[in-house]
Design a protein around this motif. Structure first.
Motif, PDB file in Angstrom:
ATOM      1  N   UNK A   1     -52.685  87.949  38.270  1.00 36.68           N
ATOM      2  CA  UNK A   1     -51.429  87.598  37.615  1.00 36.68           C
ATOM      3  C   UNK A   1     -50.300  88.565  37.898  1.00 36.68           C
ATOM      4  N   UNK A   2     -50.394  89.324  38.974  1.00 34.40           N
ATOM      5  CA  UNK A   2     -49.364  90.311  39.309  1.00 34.40           C
ATOM      6  C   UNK A   2     -48.378  89.811  40.358  1.00 34.40           C
ATOM      7  N   UNK A   3     -48.572  88.595  40.858  1.00 36.54           N
ATOM      8  CA  UNK A   3     -47.739  88.094  41.939  1.00 36.54           C
ATOM      9  C   UNK A   3     -46.341  87.700  41.475  1.00 36.54           C
ATOM     10  N   UNK A   4     -46.115  87.611  40.143  1.00 36.06           N
ATOM     11  CA  UNK A   4     -44.779  87.262  39.668  1.00 36.06           C
ATOM     12  C   UNK A   4     -43.776  88.349  40.012  1.00 36.06           C
TER      13      UNK A   4
ATOM     14  N   UNK B   1     -55.634  88.801  45.805  1.00 37.41           N
ATOM     15  CA  UNK B   1     -56.209  89.491  44.650  1.00 37.41           C
ATOM     16  C   UNK B   1     -55.146  89.733  43.580  1.00 37.41           C
ATOM     17  N   UNK B   2     -53.977  90.141  43.990  1.00 36.13           N
ATOM     18  CA  UNK B   2     -52.905  90.381  43.025  1.00 36.13           C
ATOM     19  C   UNK B   2     -52.491  89.078  42.343  1.00 36.13           C
ATOM     20  N   UNK B   3     -52.514  87.990  43.084  1.00 39.94           N
ATOM     21  CA  UNK B   3     -52.235  86.680  42.479  1.00 39.94           C
ATOM     22  C   UNK B   3     -53.288  86.340  41.431  1.00 39.94           C
ATOM     23  N   UNK B   4     -54.570  86.574  41.749  1.00 42.12           N
ATOM     24  CA  UNK B   4     -55.650  86.307  40.796  1.00 42.12           C
ATOM     25  C   UNK B   4     -55.491  87.142  39.532  1.00 42.12           C
TER      26      UNK B   4
END
Length: 114
Positions: free
Chosen positions: A9-12, A4-7
């Motif tokens: 855009x927080x995974x960076x 969910x965090x990747x979706x």
């Protein structure tokens, strides 16, 4: 949670994802251990803040313990130390324990708030 965090855009920000995973794991473990019930995880992200909520059927508020060298009792100590803010509120027969993490690179975004 990571997906969910990747979706969003927080995974960076690996440190945010890693800390969020650790703290959600601690709250989920507390829900299973103390409430002995299923739990619900809710994730919210906006305005540079990630909020993670774990709801269960326990009615006792979590405590930050001095766990010393024991193998248990460190979960809320970690939440207290690593989260920007955290808290607990009662809902019907149970409670929701939540924490917030800063998700931006702004000065002070990750700092603990009162």
């Amino acid at each position: 949670m990571r997906r969910q965090l990747e979706e969003w855009g927080l995974a960076e920000r690996d440190e945010v994802v890693d800390v969020a995973e650790l703290l959600v794991s601690e709250l989920a473990t507390n829900a299973l251990r103390h409430a002995a019930s299923p739990f619900r995880l809710t994730l919210l992200a906006s305005h540079g803040v990630l909020r993670c909520e774990v709801a269960d059927t326990d009615h006792r508020a979590p405590e930050v313990l001095d766990a010393g060298i024991t193998e248990s009792g460190r979960g809320m100590t970690l939440v207290h130390a690593l989260a920007r803010r955290w808290g607990c509120h009662r809902e019907g027969p149970g409670e929701t324990v939540w924490f917030e993490l800063g998700t931006c690179d702004c000065d002070g975004c990750d700092r603990r708030q009162p």
